[in-house]
Enzyme design. Structure first.
Site, PDB file in Angstrom:
ATOM      1  N   ALA A  30       0.799  -1.226   0.000  1.00 30.02           N
ATOM      2  CA  ALA A  30       0.000   0.000   0.000  1.00 30.02           C
ATOM      3  C   ALA A  30       0.834   1.279   0.000  1.00 30.02           C
ATOM      4  O   ALA A  30       0.432   2.286  -0.584  1.00 30.02           O
ATOM      5  CB  ALA A  30      -0.941  -0.003   1.206  1.00 30.02           C
ATOM      6  N   GLN A 108       0.734  -6.355  -3.741  1.00 26.45           N
ATOM      7  CA  GLN A 108      -0.438  -6.644  -2.917  1.00 26.45           C
ATOM      8  C   GLN A 108      -1.570  -5.677  -3.262  1.00 26.45           C
ATOM      9  O   GLN A 108      -2.676  -5.828  -2.761  1.00 26.45           O
ATOM     10  CB  GLN A 108      -0.094  -6.466  -1.429  1.00 26.45           C
ATOM     11  CG  GLN A 108       0.972  -7.419  -0.920  1.00 26.45           C
ATOM     12  CD  GLN A 108       1.481  -7.003   0.456  1.00 26.45           C
ATOM     13  OE1 GLN A 108       2.386  -6.195   0.587  1.00 26.45           O
ATOM     14  NE2 GLN A 108       0.895  -7.565   1.492  1.00 26.45           N
ATOM     15  N   ASP A 111      -5.041  -1.629  -6.991  1.00 24.91           N
ATOM     16  CA  ASP A 111      -5.411  -0.347  -7.608  1.00 24.91           C
ATOM     17  C   ASP A 111      -5.016  -0.204  -9.068  1.00 24.91           C
ATOM     18  O   ASP A 111      -5.296   0.826  -9.690  1.00 24.91           O
ATOM     19  CB  ASP A 111      -4.823   0.806  -6.787  1.00 24.91           C
ATOM     20  CG  ASP A 111      -3.305   0.672  -6.589  1.00 24.91           C
ATOM     21  OD1 ASP A 111      -2.618   0.161  -7.500  1.00 24.91           O
ATOM     22  OD2 ASP A 111      -2.818   1.082  -5.519  1.00 24.91           O
ATOM     23  N   HIS A 126      -3.219 -10.104  -4.956  1.00 29.65           N
ATOM     24  CA  HIS A 126      -4.559  -9.917  -4.383  1.00 29.65           C
ATOM     25  C   HIS A 126      -5.591  -9.574  -5.448  1.00 29.65           C
ATOM     26  O   HIS A 126      -6.680  -9.096  -5.126  1.00 29.65           O
ATOM     27  CB  HIS A 126      -4.539  -8.812  -3.303  1.00 29.65           C
ATOM     28  CG  HIS A 126      -3.799  -9.231  -2.063  1.00 29.65           C
ATOM     29  ND1 HIS A 126      -3.435  -8.337  -1.082  1.00 29.65           N
ATOM     30  CD2 HIS A 126      -3.346 -10.446  -1.650  1.00 29.65           C
ATOM     31  CE1 HIS A 126      -2.777  -8.985  -0.112  1.00 29.65           C
ATOM     32  NE2 HIS A 126      -2.720 -10.259  -0.445  1.00 29.65           N
ATOM     33  N   CYS A 137     -22.146 -17.880 -12.995  1.00 35.09           N
ATOM     34  CA  CYS A 137     -21.880 -18.322 -14.371  1.00 35.09           C
ATOM     35  C   CYS A 137     -20.450 -18.054 -14.815  1.00 35.09           C
ATOM     36  O   CYS A 137     -20.045 -18.442 -15.902  1.00 35.09           O
ATOM     37  CB  CYS A 137     -22.872 -17.676 -15.342  1.00 35.09           C
ATOM     38  SG  CYS A 137     -22.605 -15.911 -15.571  1.00 35.09           S
ATOM     39  N   CYS A 163     -27.475 -13.823 -15.193  1.00 36.19           N
ATOM     40  CA  CYS A 163     -28.247 -14.479 -14.129  1.00 36.19           C
ATOM     41  C   CYS A 163     -28.637 -13.548 -12.989  1.00 36.19           C
ATOM     42  O   CYS A 163     -29.194 -14.000 -12.001  1.00 36.19           O
ATOM     43  CB  CYS A 163     -27.492 -15.705 -13.621  1.00 36.19           C
ATOM     44  SG  CYS A 163     -25.797 -15.379 -13.194  1.00 36.19           S
ATOM     45  N   SER A 202       4.363  -3.391   4.771  1.00 38.40           N
ATOM     46  CA  SER A 202       4.723  -3.653   6.169  1.00 38.40           C
ATOM     47  C   SER A 202       5.153  -5.104   6.350  1.00 38.40           C
ATOM     48  O   SER A 202       5.580  -5.496   7.433  1.00 38.40           O
ATOM     49  CB  SER A 202       3.543  -3.335   7.075  1.00 38.40           C
ATOM     50  OG  SER A 202       2.431  -4.124   6.683  1.00 38.40           O
TER      51      SER A 202
END
Ligand code: ZN
Length: 259
Positions: A30, A108, A111, A126, A137, A163, A202
């Site tokens: 981050a 991680q 964005d 991630h 589906c 769906c 971190s």
């Protein structure tokens, strides 16, 4: 500036490590996106994560149980990330890759800023907000279309057109496992790295936090460029604590790479 002083000596050591590495890999968290205006939810006093417990609201069970509540939160997150641009730290990693000095970026972050900046070999462990999927589906819907459906939806829940089930962001929610292929590739890269450049992480969130151990175990070095303590500070060959944009600019400068 006194070039023999602490940070400059660390930069010189970092440049030597990266310059001499057969394989250098970056692992980002981050902190690399903070200069782009995206708050780190672990930092107290920064925005919407203050009012909610992310472990609860961004949990796969919360999505399944109450998609309206999930999206009332996650929709804001999509809005917050909209229009954000990569910063000099993302650009520096692109410049290093283009110069043949960096093999890959493992991130991680969800964005998409490394993609936007132009990193070619990118492992988003991630996932990212680039798309959402229908768990019934399997249809994937790209971000812009998700945004359009979010705007149109009366209950704030973007849905599958086939769906009508709520769409789930293609990010790893709390309670979900990481994509096995991404994790496997990340492990392989970290094991093969002579230097792992940990930027803005971190190094506390498993399983990503275990990746630096693979580099260390294979005889590689860690360089940690992160504000605040990490559990691996004691074993890092290079430890920088300042502004990641300035530090990576100094690194590309020291290596003679144009960012
Ligand atoms: Zn569907």
């Amino acid at each position: 500036m006194d070039i023999t002083a602490g940070p400059s000596a660390e930069i010189a050591r970092l440049a030597e490590l990266v310059g001499n590495a057969r394989s250098a890999v970056a692992l980002t968290g981050a902190g690399i996106s903070v200069p782009s205006g995206i708050p780190d939810f672990r930092t107290p006093g920064t925005g919407m994560w203050e009012k909610v417990d992310p472990m609860e609201v961004a949990h796969i069970d919360a999505f399944r149980r109450d998609p309206v509540r999930f999206w009332s939160f996650y929709g804001q997150r999509f809005a917050t990330l909209g229009g954000k641009l990569p910063n000099g730290a993302h650009d520096a990693l692109v410049a290093l890759e283009r110069a043949g000095l960096l093999d890959a970026v493992i991130t991680q972050n969800i964005d998409m800023l490394h993609r936007t900046a132009g990193t070619r070999e990118l492992i988003e462990v991630h996932g990212s907000i680039a798309s959402c999927c229908c768990l019934s589906c399997g249809t994937h819907v790209p971000l812009e279309e998700v945004r359009a459906r979010l705007r149109r939806a009366a209950d704030g829940v973007p849905r599958c057109e086939e769906c009508e089930r709520p769409l789930k962001p293609d990010v790893v929610l709390f309670g979900e496992l990481l994509a096995p292929h991404a994790l496997e590739r990340a492990r392989e890269l970290c094991e093969g790295a002579d230097v792992l450049l940990c930027v803005g992480s971190s190094l506390e969130v498993y399983p990503v936090a275990a990746l630096p151990q693979l580099t260390l175990g294979a005889g590689g070095a860690l360089a940690i460029l992160t504000q605040g303590p990490t559990p691996l500070d004691g074993v890092a060959r290079v430890r920088l604590n300042g502004d990641v944009v300035a530090e990576l600019a100094a690194l590309t400068g020291a290596l003679g790479v144009l960012a």
